[in-house]
Design a protein around this motif. Structure first.
Motif, mmCIF file in Angstrom:
data_model
loop_
_atom_site.group_PDB
_atom_site.id
_atom_site.type_symbol
_atom_site.label_atom_id
_atom_site.label_comp_id
_atom_site.label_asym_id
_atom_site.label_seq_id
_atom_site.Cartn_x
_atom_site.Cartn_y
_atom_site.Cartn_z
ATOM 1 N N ALA A 247 0.832 -1.209 0.000
ATOM 2 C CA ALA A 247 0.000 0.000 0.000
ATOM 3 C C ALA A 247 0.864 1.256 0.000
ATOM 4 C CB ALA A 247 -0.933 -0.013 1.207
ATOM 5 N N VAL A 248 1.952 1.234 0.771
ATOM 6 C CA VAL A 248 2.881 2.370 0.771
ATOM 7 C C VAL A 248 3.440 2.581 -0.630
ATOM 8 C CG1 VAL A 248 5.119 3.182 1.612
ATOM 9 C CG2 VAL A 248 3.491 2.153 3.212
ATOM 10 N N VAL A 249 3.869 1.502 -1.256
ATOM 11 C CA VAL A 249 4.459 1.589 -2.597
ATOM 12 C C VAL A 249 3.452 2.160 -3.592
ATOM 13 C CG1 VAL A 249 5.345 0.228 -4.528
ATOM 14 C CG2 VAL A 249 6.137 -0.248 -2.198
ATOM 15 N N GLN A 250 2.227 1.690 -3.521
ATOM 16 C CA GLN A 250 1.223 2.153 -4.466
ATOM 17 C C GLN A 250 0.974 3.649 -4.325
ATOM 18 O OE1 GLN A 250 -0.365 0.434 -7.075
ATOM 19 N NE2 GLN A 250 -0.757 2.588 -7.518
ATOM 20 N N LEU A 255 2.324 9.389 -6.350
ATOM 21 C CA LEU A 255 2.898 10.718 -6.156
ATOM 22 C C LEU A 255 4.287 10.838 -6.765
ATOM 23 C CD1 LEU A 255 1.793 11.439 -2.457
ATOM 24 C CD2 LEU A 255 0.748 12.250 -4.590
ATOM 25 N N LYS A 256 4.665 9.833 -7.570
ATOM 26 C CA LYS A 256 5.962 9.820 -8.256
ATOM 27 C C LYS A 256 7.132 9.887 -7.273
ATOM 28 C CE LYS A 256 4.036 11.952 -12.420
ATOM 29 N NZ LYS A 256 3.626 10.646 -12.939
ATOM 30 N N MET A 257 6.995 9.136 -6.194
ATOM 31 C CA MET A 257 8.050 9.042 -5.187
ATOM 32 C C MET A 257 8.606 7.628 -5.166
ATOM 33 S SD MET A 257 6.235 11.079 -2.030
ATOM 34 C CE MET A 257 7.736 11.273 -1.043
ATOM 35 N N PRO A 258 9.901 7.438 -5.441
ATOM 36 C CA PRO A 258 10.483 6.100 -5.340
ATOM 37 C C PRO A 258 10.470 5.601 -3.902
ATOM 38 C CG PRO A 258 12.193 7.735 -5.694
ATOM 39 C CD PRO A 258 10.883 8.444 -5.846
ATOM 40 N N VAL A 259 10.449 4.285 -3.737
ATOM 41 C CA VAL A 259 10.456 3.671 -2.409
ATOM 42 C C VAL A 259 11.739 2.870 -2.254
ATOM 43 C CG1 VAL A 259 9.286 2.128 -0.799
ATOM 44 C CG2 VAL A 259 7.941 3.568 -2.357
ATOM 45 N N THR A 275 6.822 -6.905 -2.529
ATOM 46 C CA THR A 275 6.202 -5.603 -2.297
ATOM 47 C C THR A 275 6.362 -4.627 -3.451
ATOM 48 O OG1 THR A 275 8.220 -4.885 -1.151
ATOM 49 C CG2 THR A 275 6.419 -5.759 0.208
ATOM 50 N N GLY A 276 7.304 -4.891 -4.350
ATOM 51 C CA GLY A 276 7.454 -4.033 -5.521
ATOM 52 C C GLY A 276 8.129 -2.704 -5.259
ATOM 53 N N VAL A 277 9.012 -2.639 -4.252
ATOM 54 C CA VAL A 277 9.731 -1.400 -3.977
ATOM 55 C C VAL A 277 10.598 -1.022 -5.172
ATOM 56 C CG1 VAL A 277 9.749 -1.788 -1.497
ATOM 57 C CG2 VAL A 277 11.668 -2.621 -2.884
ATOM 58 N N THR A 278 11.028 0.232 -5.176
ATOM 59 C CA THR A 278 11.822 0.728 -6.297
ATOM 60 C C THR A 278 13.276 0.278 -6.218
ATOM 61 O OG1 THR A 278 10.439 2.715 -6.173
ATOM 62 C CG2 THR A 278 12.345 2.789 -7.640
#
Length: 511
Positions: A247-250, A255-259, A275-278
């Motif tokens: 959910a954080v990643v999404q 907001l175009k913020m990398p994780v 989780t699909g983090v950047t």
């Protein structure tokens, strides 16, 4: 600070430019416009050396690049004859921790003059070694603003640290304080720990969407999350659920913020895939730390494939491991580059009984019986051999598959004077080359690739008209020799030219 490996493994001149004005000194930083004559430019994805060009810098930006510009026609305040030199973008370190003096933990009034000098030098040390942009992965907006007001500081950006109660790193603050300090402003409401929050904690203000939105409003460039199960006395720490971080990643992507994910174990790499983090902000140092039964070292190559296919970037951060073991190197302060990074007063304190506290803690971990300093150094190197071999192996596997490797030094990873600003990043370059990464790959990772990853490619990362004038003049070609990064003659920060020597810690002693 991230205390990245310590907390997870051990328990705790050819010549100056011909024609350079004789008066060109530290006061050059006041110049409003600069004309750099006949310099060879290296920049971009397909980095190669250009024919000699003239570069006009005005109002902090690259104003013009042409074959022949005159000082009179451009009305430049300064001119640098850069024949035989190379102009490259300023370097980007996308993993630093800016607040605090490395290795200094117990403030005393008698040390204040030394600490003031150290704090003044630390931004200069980054710049001395060529870093003109840095990313604080756990930054505070007020501190970052203060940092960026310094004239000789690299431009700092920051990630907001998104935590859960009693997990890493919030646990280090204590059961009560973790809910009170600014560092946990972005703490998530974790349904798995619903009963640990104080009555004043409003879950609606700490949903993934609320936390990410708050971080964006505060000026954060990115989000940092953590997968760390503990170390030392703090073991079996809770980690966030896959669903919570998804959910954080999404919301961050919206907001175009990398994780960025703190994680240096195989289990953390598995978590990144789920989780699909950047970006993973550490190399894999521990292939067998809290992994599921089916997972073992034979999964390393498969994980490298999966990380690459998923498009997850990785920061190897290899030098921090070397930095930790260097605490026991009796000859550390004899390295010639150290004197340019660390002010002499601070270096003397580091070698005093008070300054050796972390070294002594590591020594207790290494050997219980009496050993000579040289024997202690060899013992800690033996202790670090396995994680160093693991991270080298994974980095090679990722590189062979074409995964995106981003340059970040994790300066400092903990209370280690051996990971001082600037010099730690320079040594990280050497570690990359040892794994088979090429000099052109290293150059791109230090410049345009990091700029893109941070959403800053329109501003920095290459030598192009309209971009911020964060630039380096070098005597040698960095595509052919890593030692070129030691041949910097001028550092240009936001259009202001600083002779490299003016940024040395040796210079600050006389101020």
């Amino acid at each position: 600070m991230s205390c990245s490996h310590f907390s997870s493994f051990s328990g705790f001149s050819m010549f100056l430019a011909a024609g350079l004005l004789a008066s060109f000194s530290h006061t050059d930083a006041r110049a409003d416009s600069v004309l750099i004559k006949q310099v060879q430019i290296i920049s971009g994805d397909q980095a190669k050396v250009s024919v000699p060009k003239d570069v006009l810098i005005r109002d902090g930006k690259i104003h013009q690049i042409a074959s022949n510009l005159s000082k009179a026609a451009t009305k430049a305040d300064r001119q640098i004859d850069a024949r035989g030199q190379f102009l490259i973008p300023g370097l980007i370190d996308s993993h630093v921790h800016l607040d605090g003096v490395p290795g200094y933990a117990a403030p005393q009034a008698k040390d204040e003059a030394m600490l003031l000098q150290a704090r003044k030098q630390m931004p200069r040390s980054y710049a001395y070694f060529g870093f003109t942009t840095v990313l604080d992965l756990t930054g505070d907006p007020a501190f970052i603003a203060k940092w960026n007001a310094e004239p000789a500081a690299p431009t700092a950006h920051f990630c907001a640290p998104v935590t859960i109660p009693n997990g890493y790193p919030a646990v280090w603050m204590g059961k009560e304080l973790q809910f009170q300090v600014q560092g946990t402003k972005y703490m998530l409401f974790d349904p798995a720990q619903a009963n640990v929050y104080p009555a004043s904690f409003d879950p609606a203000m700490h949903t993934p969407q609320a936390v990410v939105t708050s971080a964006k409003k505060d000026g954060a460039n990115c989000i940092k999350v953590f997968y760390e199960t503990g170390f030392g006395a703090q073991k079996n720490l809770p980690v966030p659920s896959v669903a919570l971080i998804q959910a954080v990643v999404q919301h961050a992507k919206n907001l175009k913020m990398p994780v960025y994910l703190h994680g240096n174990s195989q289990a953390a790499y598995e978590f990144a895939l789920k989780t699909g983090v950047t970006t993973l902000v550490h190399g894999m140092w521990h292939e067998a730390k809290n992994v599921e039964q089916f997972a073992n070292q034979q999964r390393i190559e498969q994980i490298a494939d999966e990380i690459t296919r998923a498009g997850i970037s990785v920061q190897p951060t290899i030098q921090v491991l070397y930095g930790e073991q260097e605490e026991l190197n009796p000859d550390f302060f004899q390295h010639p580059a150290v004197a340019h990074a660390i002010p002499a007063k601070l270096a003397s304190w580091y070698q005093s009984e008070a300054g050796q506290w972390m070294r002594n803690l590591l020594a207790e971990e290494v050997a219980k019986e009496n050993k000579s300093p040289a024997e202690m150094y060899q013992a800690i190197k033996a202790m670090y051999a396995k994680p160093l071999a693991t991270v080298a192996r994974m980095t090679k596997q990722l590189n062979q598959r074409g995964a995106q490797l981003l340059f970040g030094s994790d300066t400092p990873s903990g209370p280690f004077y051996t990971q001082f600003p600037g010099i730690n990043g320079r040594w990280e370059m050497d570690r990359w080359l040892e794994t088979g990464i090429s000099l052109p790959q290293l150059f791109r990772a230090l410049t345009i690739q990091n700029a893109r990853a941070l959403g800053l490619a329109d501003t920095v990362g290459s030598v192009e008209v309209g971009k911020q004038a964060d630039l380096l003049l070098l005597k040698r070609n960095p595509l052919l020799d890593v030692g070129a990064y030691d041949s910097i003659t001028q550092v240009i920060l936001r259009g202001k030219v600083h002779q490299r020597d003016s940024l040395s810690a040796q210079r600050i002693q006389a101020e």
